[in-house]
Motif scaffolding. Sequence first.
Motif, short mmCIF file in Angstrom:
data_model
loop_
_atom_site.label_atom_id
_atom_site.label_comp_id
_atom_site.label_asym_id
_atom_site.label_seq_id
_atom_site.Cartn_x
_atom_site.Cartn_y
_atom_site.Cartn_z
N ARG A 36 0.84 -1.18 0.00
CA ARG A 36 0.00 0.00 0.00
C ARG A 36 0.88 1.25 0.00
O ARG A 36 2.04 1.19 0.42
CB ARG A 36 -0.89 -0.02 1.25
CG ARG A 36 -2.20 0.70 1.12
CD ARG A 36 -3.17 0.27 2.21
NE ARG A 36 -2.61 0.41 3.54
CZ ARG A 36 -3.16 -0.13 4.65
NH1 ARG A 36 -4.25 -0.85 4.53
NH2 ARG A 36 -2.61 0.04 5.82
N ALA A 37 0.35 2.37 -0.45
CA ALA A 37 1.14 3.59 -0.55
C ALA A 37 1.68 4.06 0.79
O ALA A 37 2.72 4.71 0.86
CB ALA A 37 0.32 4.70 -1.19
N CYS A 170 -11.13 -2.13 0.88
CA CYS A 170 -10.61 -2.06 -0.48
C CYS A 170 -9.49 -1.03 -0.45
O CYS A 170 -9.70 0.11 -0.02
CB CYS A 170 -11.69 -1.65 -1.47
SG CYS A 170 -11.06 -1.44 -3.16
N VAL A 171 -8.32 -1.44 -0.89
CA VAL A 171 -7.15 -0.56 -0.86
C VAL A 171 -6.50 -0.56 -2.24
O VAL A 171 -6.72 -1.45 -3.06
CB VAL A 171 -6.13 -1.01 0.19
CG1 VAL A 171 -6.69 -0.86 1.59
CG2 VAL A 171 -5.69 -2.46 -0.05
N THR A 176 4.95 -5.91 -5.72
CA THR A 176 6.36 -5.55 -5.62
C THR A 176 7.16 -6.67 -4.98
O THR A 176 6.62 -7.47 -4.20
CB THR A 176 6.52 -4.24 -4.82
OG1 THR A 176 7.90 -3.90 -4.73
CG2 THR A 176 5.95 -4.39 -3.41
N ASN A 177 8.44 -6.71 -5.30
CA ASN A 177 9.35 -7.64 -4.63
C ASN A 177 10.30 -6.91 -3.70
O ASN A 177 11.30 -7.47 -3.26
CB ASN A 177 10.12 -8.48 -5.65
CG ASN A 177 10.88 -7.62 -6.64
OD1 ASN A 177 10.98 -6.40 -6.48
ND2 ASN A 177 11.41 -8.24 -7.69
N ALA A 178 10.02 -5.65 -3.42
CA ALA A 178 10.87 -4.84 -2.56
C ALA A 178 9.99 -3.89 -1.77
O ALA A 178 8.77 -3.91 -1.87
CB ALA A 178 11.89 -4.07 -3.40
N TYR A 181 7.78 1.83 -3.58
CA TYR A 181 6.45 2.03 -4.13
C TYR A 181 6.54 3.09 -5.22
O TYR A 181 7.12 4.15 -5.02
CB TYR A 181 5.46 2.49 -3.05
CG TYR A 181 4.04 2.59 -3.55
CD1 TYR A 181 3.20 1.49 -3.49
CD2 TYR A 181 3.54 3.78 -4.06
CE1 TYR A 181 1.89 1.56 -3.93
CE2 TYR A 181 2.23 3.86 -4.51
CZ TYR A 181 1.41 2.75 -4.43
OH TYR A 181 0.12 2.83 -4.87
N LEU A 182 6.00 2.77 -6.39
CA LEU A 182 6.04 3.70 -7.51
C LEU A 182 4.65 4.32 -7.68
O LEU A 182 3.70 3.61 -8.02
CB LEU A 182 6.45 2.97 -8.79
CG LEU A 182 7.81 2.29 -8.76
CD1 LEU A 182 8.05 1.52 -10.05
CD2 LEU A 182 8.92 3.30 -8.53
N PRO A 183 4.49 5.60 -7.43
CA PRO A 183 3.17 6.24 -7.53
C PRO A 183 2.55 6.04 -8.92
O PRO A 183 3.25 6.07 -9.93
CB PRO A 183 3.49 7.72 -7.28
CG PRO A 183 4.75 7.71 -6.49
CD PRO A 183 5.54 6.53 -7.00
#
Length: 226
Positions: A36-37, A170-171, A176-178, A181-183
């Motif tokens: 999640r962001a 709901c999110v 990702t494997n790290a 986080y890419l917006p």
Amino acid sequence: MISSTPVLRQIDAPWHDEGPYATALRTGRGPLFLRRADGWLLPLDVERWCAEPDAADRTVLARCGRGPVLDIGCGPGRLVAELAALGRPALGIDVSPAAVARTLGSGGSALCRSVFDPLPREGSWGTALLMDGNIGIGGDPAALLTRTASLLTSHGTIIAEAATADVDECVNVQMTNAASYLPGTGFPWARVGVSALRTYADLCGLSTTETWASGDRTFVQMERRS
């Protein structure tokens, strides 16, 4: 005849062939997360997905009644392959080409397809499976259950794996494997515990027929009302 070619919207999805999901399935191991962001991470159990069915999986397989089985979001196909080995008609669908390839390689049948795409044998599936958190597909459990119910024969069943926590959310998440986080690259995903899943089932015209736990996993079986 329905083509098994993935539609364009799937090519740029988080599970495309160059993404971390596909890499994890090809290697059979993580790390892999839904992130999640705000930094919250949900670990995904790639190693279990890519192994033989475990004791909890077998409680699900034992409840697949008469008629063909549709595994929605089949991943690497452990359940589809096991059903095939048992002589049961079963089909996996997944939007990941890597998942479909691994399922086919393990002896199962699979199509690269979303549950919301046209599917073979609509209205005639005996059991539909939503395992490994796949009740979260699309971020809208009610829409997913309604669509899944439409694929079943009269009194067909859905078996869904619930979140272990008492949650209904709901999110927006990123595969990702790290920890990065890419917006702008996220997608909607739902997490639904047992209580919320039973409520959604009732709203969608489904009767909850059984709830059980095996190890640290929990499952809900629902039946389509006539």
